[in-house]
Design an enzyme around this catalytic site. Sequence first.
Site: not given
Lengths: 363, 363
Positions: B173, B184, B186, B188
């Site tokens: 997302n 930051h 990233h 999942q």
Amino acid sequence: MHKLLLTKPDGRSLTLYGRAPIEAPDQAPSPFSEPLGTSAHLRWHPLRGEWVTYAAYRQDRTFLPPPEYNPLAPTTDPAHPTEVPAGRWDIAVFENRFPSLGPSEQAVAPPQLIVPTARAEGQCEVVVFTQDPKSSLSALPPDHVDLLLQAWGDRTRLLGAREEIRYVLPFENRGAEVGVTLHHPHGQIYAYPVIPPVPQRMLDVAREHVARHGRGPLQALVEAELAAGERLLYEGPHALAFVPVCARYPYEVWITTREPVAGFAELAPPVRRDLARALLTVLRKYDGLWQRPFPYLMAWYQAPTDGQAHPGFQLHAQVWPPYRTRDRLKYLAGTEIAAGFFAMDALPEAKAAELRAVAVELD
Amino acid sequence: MHKLLLTKPDGRSLTLYGRAPIEAPDQAPSPFSEPLGTSAHLRWHPLRGEWVTYAAYRQDRTFLPPPEYNPLAPTTDPAHPTEVPAGRWDIAVFENRFPSLGPSEQAVAPPQLIVPTARAEGQCEVVVFTQDPKSSLSALPPDHVDLLLQAWGDRTRLLGAREEIRYVLPFENRGAEVGVTLHHPHGQIYAYPVIPPVPQRMLDVAREHVARHGRGPLQALVEAELAAGERLLYEGPHALAFVPVCARYPYEVWITTREPVAGFAELAPPVRRDLARALLTVLRKYDGLWQRPFPYLMAWYQAPTDGQAHPGFQLHAQVWPPYRTRDRLKYLAGTEIAAGFFAMDALPEAKAAELRAVAVELD
């Protein structure tokens, strides 16, 4: 129920519904003078196995009215017509000017593409809940809400009678949080040429449930929720509302009848009146919770209008508010949108307790 | 690919991946000292026929760090540990502190309710794409993105080898518009104990497509999109990216391989490297379109890890940006969320043309 059918200068239909006899001009207003031209078409999504509709002109909704202009308020200045007339009426239903699905006789031939395509038949309607732009569905008296349920039934009967229409879905998006820019109280009705994926899935699940357990899953759940009691928000002689044990949104609520009914058109008047009270109770609890208008998406699922039997499928509303807490929104993200697997960070029992604690008075 | 496994003081795993040999302290940091305690459970949704996970403690994520504190940046002050250590590494993967699904050995017994319940087994991981908080996936060099694809493959292999895990979904997302608060770079990974509804539907559709047409629907579409050409954004020796003819979001893009591959763990290195270039091309076109970071939800669909054959299912990304135009968001509303019937107000061909016009350079 009183009712008056009119046609707008651009060819769109307008129906007025009233608790009292309708008084309105013979001529329906429209902000648009040219006839409605639809250019939508459907394309087949070969990975998901579902249809998607494309209506490119919807991007051009750059109709920039003055800030005070409200297309859903009664027309007061004939030089600036809105979508609805002045007069005596309670609810107005008209064809969306920018529909994703349109009447068969106007549907264009779809383009030839690398996936199957089809004409975007169907109908998209706007339902104006009241003449008062400052009101809301939650603020209307019970007999006005009962009229809305009658109007939904009337639309379902009329739209569902069309050969090409298989499914009729009344819904309301409320609040800027769910993308609503027009704050006059209103909802929409989509009449689809196919049974859409979500109702289709629920139909399949219901059919299997009946085969295994002898009745539909919602009927079984209603009995269990009534027995459990802790998630109930309204318990009337014919209708009830509850935070379902399997809620996918923190403040999710379902509204339905004690005895299964297929759709709005099949509601007996006492049941319908009680269902209106159940709905109103839920919406007033929502608004009372934080003493401010509570946004939500509310969808009313009915059986399809395809003339087939749909065992175990029962009329009900699922209401999905976007808030997790007073000031935090629940965004649908990776797991919900991409996987369809919902992750809840609140227990339905706790959210039900919050809503149960809100006192509500019906008129 | 270099790799180092560590365990955090609270028991969570941390894996560092690097293009060069890893250099890191033996001790993994954690902002939390107590052992991880999970309290999630699954409930069966009897109308939709799917599981929902409930993890009530997630509501308590009221960890209020100072504004400059970034839990995904390397730890510089041992008094304020973050989730990842300083050192030489490119990508870090660790267990989410507030998971919706947790390891079997920690899963609590589910409550007895009026619907079936189950332990919320699985794993939720955070994938830190780079040490640089100001960077983005789109800004990384191709060999760094290739390392990410290797890391996704490594996680899929390890998680998928667990008996209780049936499906592994890497996703990102990106952007405040889709609810991301931690900027930051990233993503999942969710590892599910069941095949979630969306992949399950795609598996069913693919299986039927193979039975009818002898190959999967994406394989057929890839060939047709390559032949049509007008929606292609990247065309490499092994991989491609395109706005699909059946896009459900205006700037939707799919990224996949020319020859079907089941998942990241099965990618041959040259194919994987080309897929990384396809991904990077798409993300740089996005950011280049309006000269600003482009938000999206990106999901990578793989075949399940349940040991069964899944004919016709092919590794690919579906990327869904929330914008309709430069300054208008597409809200999912009644028809999309309640019916699952998507309405598009833009043609995929027009959006593809916009993205095709954005020049992109890979390093």
